[in-house]
Design a protein around this motif. Sequence first.
Motif, PDB file in Angstrom:
ATOM      1  N   GLY A 134       0.826  -1.214   0.000  1.00 30.96           N
ATOM      2  CA  GLY A 134       0.000   0.000   0.000  1.00 30.96           C
ATOM      3  C   GLY A 134       0.856   1.260   0.000  1.00 30.96           C
ATOM      4  O   GLY A 134       2.095   1.198  -0.119  1.00 30.96           O
ATOM      5  N   PHE A 135       0.183   2.394   0.150  1.00 27.91           N
ATOM      6  CA  PHE A 135       0.869   3.695   0.076  1.00 27.91           C
ATOM      7  C   PHE A 135       1.879   3.829   1.231  1.00 27.91           C
ATOM      8  O   PHE A 135       3.091   3.908   1.008  1.00 27.91           O
ATOM      9  CB  PHE A 135      -0.201   4.790   0.116  1.00 27.91           C
ATOM     10  CG  PHE A 135       0.305   6.155   0.446  1.00 27.91           C
ATOM     11  CD1 PHE A 135      -0.283   6.909   1.443  1.00 27.91           C
ATOM     12  CD2 PHE A 135       1.393   6.686  -0.226  1.00 27.91           C
ATOM     13  CE1 PHE A 135       0.188   8.168   1.748  1.00 27.91           C
ATOM     14  CE2 PHE A 135       1.869   7.955   0.062  1.00 27.91           C
ATOM     15  CZ  PHE A 135       1.260   8.685   1.064  1.00 27.91           C
ATOM     16  N   VAL A 136       1.410   3.797   2.478  1.00 29.44           N
ATOM     17  CA  VAL A 136       2.330   3.965   3.616  1.00 29.44           C
ATOM     18  C   VAL A 136       3.245   2.749   3.731  1.00 29.44           C
ATOM     19  O   VAL A 136       4.461   2.867   3.901  1.00 29.44           O
ATOM     20  CB  VAL A 136       1.538   4.164   4.929  1.00 29.44           C
ATOM     21  CG1 VAL A 136       2.461   4.198   6.138  1.00 29.44           C
ATOM     22  CG2 VAL A 136       0.707   5.454   4.866  1.00 29.44           C
ATOM     23  N   ASP A 155       0.036  -9.197   1.664  1.00 34.51           N
ATOM     24  CA  ASP A 155      -0.922  -8.222   1.162  1.00 34.51           C
ATOM     25  C   ASP A 155      -1.880  -8.921   0.197  1.00 34.51           C
ATOM     26  O   ASP A 155      -1.455  -9.763  -0.604  1.00 34.51           O
ATOM     27  CB  ASP A 155      -0.159  -7.095   0.425  1.00 34.51           C
ATOM     28  CG  ASP A 155      -0.983  -5.829   0.286  1.00 34.51           C
ATOM     29  OD1 ASP A 155      -0.510  -4.763   0.699  1.00 34.51           O
ATOM     30  OD2 ASP A 155      -2.128  -5.924  -0.226  1.00 34.51           O
ATOM     31  N   ASN A 156      -3.166  -8.578   0.266  1.00 34.15           N
ATOM     32  CA  ASN A 156      -4.121  -9.224  -0.671  1.00 34.15           C
ATOM     33  C   ASN A 156      -4.375  -8.352  -1.899  1.00 34.15           C
ATOM     34  O   ASN A 156      -5.242  -8.645  -2.723  1.00 34.15           O
ATOM     35  CB  ASN A 156      -5.439  -9.548   0.043  1.00 34.15           C
ATOM     36  CG  ASN A 156      -6.234  -8.281   0.369  1.00 34.15           C
ATOM     37  OD1 ASN A 156      -5.725  -7.158   0.160  1.00 34.15           O
ATOM     38  ND2 ASN A 156      -7.433  -8.441   0.866  1.00 34.15           N
ATOM     39  N   PHE A 158      -5.886  -5.647  -2.257  1.00 41.79           N
ATOM     40  CA  PHE A 158      -7.235  -5.073  -2.390  1.00 41.79           C
ATOM     41  C   PHE A 158      -7.117  -3.617  -2.837  1.00 41.79           C
ATOM     42  O   PHE A 158      -7.786  -3.175  -3.763  1.00 41.79           O
ATOM     43  CB  PHE A 158      -7.959  -5.173  -1.040  1.00 41.79           C
ATOM     44  CG  PHE A 158      -9.290  -4.447  -1.015  1.00 41.79           C
ATOM     45  CD1 PHE A 158      -9.529  -3.458  -0.074  1.00 41.79           C
ATOM     46  CD2 PHE A 158     -10.287  -4.731  -1.942  1.00 41.79           C
ATOM     47  CE1 PHE A 158     -10.737  -2.768  -0.041  1.00 41.79           C
ATOM     48  CE2 PHE A 158     -11.504  -4.062  -1.908  1.00 41.79           C
ATOM     49  CZ  PHE A 158     -11.729  -3.063  -0.961  1.00 41.79           C
ATOM     50  N   THR A 159      -6.253  -2.860  -2.193  1.00 40.47           N
ATOM     51  CA  THR A 159      -6.003  -1.475  -2.639  1.00 40.47           C
ATOM     52  C   THR A 159      -4.514  -1.262  -2.947  1.00 40.47           C
ATOM     53  O   THR A 159      -4.148  -0.265  -3.525  1.00 40.47           O
ATOM     54  CB  THR A 159      -6.404  -0.453  -1.552  1.00 40.47           C
ATOM     55  OG1 THR A 159      -5.739  -0.801  -0.328  1.00 40.47           O
ATOM     56  CG2 THR A 159      -7.910  -0.450  -1.339  1.00 40.47           C
ATOM     57  N   GLY A 160      -3.697  -2.186  -2.533  1.00 48.67           N
ATOM     58  CA  GLY A 160      -2.267  -2.063  -2.792  1.00 48.67           C
ATOM     59  C   GLY A 160      -1.931  -2.466  -4.213  1.00 48.67           C
ATOM     60  O   GLY A 160      -2.766  -3.035  -4.920  1.00 48.67           O
ATOM     61  N   CYS A 197      -5.236  -2.901   5.799  1.00 47.25           N
ATOM     62  CA  CYS A 197      -6.608  -2.412   6.004  1.00 47.25           C
ATOM     63  C   CYS A 197      -6.828  -1.324   4.971  1.00 47.25           C
ATOM     64  O   CYS A 197      -5.942  -0.488   4.764  1.00 47.25           O
ATOM     65  CB  CYS A 197      -6.772  -1.814   7.399  1.00 47.25           C
ATOM     66  SG  CYS A 197      -8.362  -0.988   7.615  1.00 47.25           S
ATOM     67  N   LYS A 210     -16.172  -6.525   5.392  1.00 48.92           N
ATOM     68  CA  LYS A 210     -14.799  -7.010   5.181  1.00 48.92           C
ATOM     69  C   LYS A 210     -13.812  -6.105   5.888  1.00 48.92           C
ATOM     70  O   LYS A 210     -12.808  -6.545   6.452  1.00 48.92           O
ATOM     71  CB  LYS A 210     -14.478  -7.083   3.678  1.00 48.92           C
ATOM     72  CG  LYS A 210     -13.039  -7.475   3.327  1.00 48.92           C
ATOM     73  CD  LYS A 210     -12.664  -8.867   3.833  1.00 48.92           C
ATOM     74  CE  LYS A 210     -11.341  -9.352   3.320  1.00 48.92           C
ATOM     75  NZ  LYS A 210     -10.189  -8.624   3.894  1.00 48.92           N
ATOM     76  N   THR A 214     -11.258  -7.377   8.644  1.00 48.64           N
ATOM     77  CA  THR A 214      -9.800  -7.242   8.529  1.00 48.64           C
ATOM     78  C   THR A 214      -9.219  -6.610   9.785  1.00 48.64           C
ATOM     79  O   THR A 214      -8.193  -7.027  10.302  1.00 48.64           O
ATOM     80  CB  THR A 214      -9.460  -6.372   7.300  1.00 48.64           C
ATOM     81  OG1 THR A 214      -9.963  -7.015   6.122  1.00 48.64           O
ATOM     82  CG2 THR A 214      -7.963  -6.138   7.176  1.00 48.64           C
ATOM     83  N   SER A 237      -2.692   2.655  13.438  1.00 49.66           N
ATOM     84  CA  SER A 237      -4.066   3.070  13.674  1.00 49.66           C
ATOM     85  C   SER A 237      -4.286   4.394  12.934  1.00 49.66           C
ATOM     86  O   SER A 237      -3.548   4.700  11.990  1.00 49.66           O
ATOM     87  CB  SER A 237      -4.311   3.205  15.175  1.00 49.66           C
ATOM     88  OG  SER A 237      -5.672   3.500  15.408  1.00 49.66           O
ATOM     89  N   TYR A 267     -14.546   1.387   9.823  1.00 49.95           N
ATOM     90  CA  TYR A 267     -13.119   1.749   9.917  1.00 49.95           C
ATOM     91  C   TYR A 267     -12.806   2.321  11.302  1.00 49.95           C
ATOM     92  O   TYR A 267     -11.886   1.861  11.980  1.00 49.95           O
ATOM     93  CB  TYR A 267     -12.777   2.773   8.830  1.00 49.95           C
ATOM     94  CG  TYR A 267     -11.309   3.107   8.731  1.00 49.95           C
ATOM     95  CD1 TYR A 267     -10.842   4.383   9.047  1.00 49.95           C
ATOM     96  CD2 TYR A 267     -10.388   2.155   8.315  1.00 49.95           C
ATOM     97  CE1 TYR A 267      -9.496   4.692   8.941  1.00 49.95           C
ATOM     98  CE2 TYR A 267      -9.034   2.456   8.220  1.00 49.95           C
ATOM     99  CZ  TYR A 267      -8.603   3.729   8.534  1.00 49.95           C
ATOM    100  OH  TYR A 267      -7.270   4.033   8.437  1.00 49.95           O
ATOM    101  N   LYS A 271     -10.682   0.107  13.846  1.00 53.61           N
ATOM    102  CA  LYS A 271      -9.341   0.476  14.329  1.00 53.61           C
ATOM    103  C   LYS A 271      -9.333   0.602  15.849  1.00 53.61           C
ATOM    104  O   LYS A 271      -8.355   0.248  16.521  1.00 53.61           O
ATOM    105  CB  LYS A 271      -8.907   1.803  13.697  1.00 53.61           C
ATOM    106  CG  LYS A 271      -8.450   1.669  12.249  1.00 53.61           C
ATOM    107  CD  LYS A 271      -7.152   0.893  12.126  1.00 53.61           C
ATOM    108  CE  LYS A 271      -6.623   0.874  10.700  1.00 53.61           C
ATOM    109  NZ  LYS A 271      -5.401   0.084  10.549  1.00 53.61           N
ATOM    110  N   ARG A 308      -9.211  10.374  -0.315  1.00 59.22           N
ATOM    111  CA  ARG A 308      -8.995  11.062   0.965  1.00 59.22           C
ATOM    112  C   ARG A 308      -8.796  12.556   0.728  1.00 59.22           C
ATOM    113  O   ARG A 308      -8.641  13.010  -0.410  1.00 59.22           O
ATOM    114  CB  ARG A 308      -7.775  10.448   1.672  1.00 59.22           C
ATOM    115  CG  ARG A 308      -8.137   9.167   2.414  1.00 59.22           C
ATOM    116  CD  ARG A 308      -6.934   8.518   3.049  1.00 59.22           C
ATOM    117  NE  ARG A 308      -6.229   7.664   2.118  1.00 59.22           N
ATOM    118  CZ  ARG A 308      -5.202   6.881   2.476  1.00 59.22           C
ATOM    119  NH1 ARG A 308      -4.747   6.905   3.714  1.00 59.22           N
ATOM    120  NH2 ARG A 308      -4.608   6.105   1.603  1.00 59.22           N
TER     121      ARG A 308
END
Length: 341
Positions: A134-136, A155-156, A158-160, A197, A210, A214, A237, A267, A271, A308
């Motif tokens: 992912g990004f971070v 990693d799955n 999903f967004t990565g 996440c 989901k 997660t 977090s 979310y 968290k 975001r």
Amino acid sequence: MASELTYRGGGASPVAGAGAGAGGYSAKPSKPLAWLPRAARYAAAEHRPVFALAGMLIAAAVICIASPSAPSSSAAAAVSSYSSSSSTNNPLARFSVEPAHHRDLASTRHFVGGKVPLGLKRKALRVLVTGGAGFVGSHLVDRLLERGDSVIVVDNLFTGRKDNVVHHFANPNFEMIRHDVVEPILLEVDQIYHLACPASPVHYKYNPVKTIKTNVVGTLNMLGLAKRINARFLLTSTSEVYGDPLQHPQVETYWGNVNPIGVRSCYDEGKRTAETLTMDYHRGANLQVRIARIFNTYGPRMCIDDGRVVSNFVAQVNMHIIVVLLLYKLYRPRGILQLVL
Ligand SMILES: O=c1ccn([C@@H]2O[C@H](COP(=O)(O)OP(=O)(O)O[C@H]3OC[C@@H](O)[C@H](O)[C@H]3O)[C@@H](O)[C@H]2O)c(=O)[nH]1
């Protein structure tokens, strides 16, 4: 031929006498400190005060340079003068007695902490990064590999994106496992960074069940793994644990103001539950844990359609700039604009 014991003592050399032919000594000198081993006796007999002084000075210099705990004033002054004018290639910068945050961090990119004994490198760690595509997470992977650790990304996607880490695929210290953390996985690592996440509202609202699964089951699996292998655990977090805060700015002791049944609760509450589980493993199983509440981040590898606030702002500003330029190009208004531009 019998082996002849060569006497190298500083005193009167033995007088060769009867039996000398036998390779032994007829008159053995009286041996002071006879209870000491031969090497010790030799050192005791041969020592010179000046050598002892030199040895003590060298030892003191090495101790001052290598360990920050008790630097001598002159050595500390020497080292701190080095570190204050530190350049990245300064050999002593790594051993400066000043804490890193007191010095220009750019000059201490290789600061490994003053406690590293002279000449020994920092021990490379095996690190698991969930959500590392992912990004971070991908920037964290860059940093860990740069400091010499070996990294496993789970990693799955999903967004990565694989593109975020493709530059590490040839690195033998890098591995990637396409896996969803809601299913257990057994790995042997020293540290776990748990970022898996979806972070953008666009993504975590896509499948809210989901998302909370997660955050709860995924975090439970990672905490269970950390306990099993005694790995240090870090949870990324978010500021969303404060919900719609009534306190500004939020301090870490603020408990927040969170809606448990809203469209973002998957979310926010997810968290918060992940933080609860993390602290319960810390209190109950004495697990070493860290929690980082990350606020709005932006930078390379962030998708423009991430959804975001910062990416939305950049996307909208860019769009308006393009529209204005197109209108200007199409209609090329004369008159006032000509004067103004
Ligand atoms: O079920 C899932 C969901 C997501 N992921 C992965 O987790 C990664 C999340 O990365 P994103 O780019 O979406 O999010 P970010 O890196 O910006 O935020 C990340 O770090 C900060 C934390 O507060 C966020 O919760 C975390 O998602 C992605 O690679 C995604 O594929 C999983 O591995 N499993």
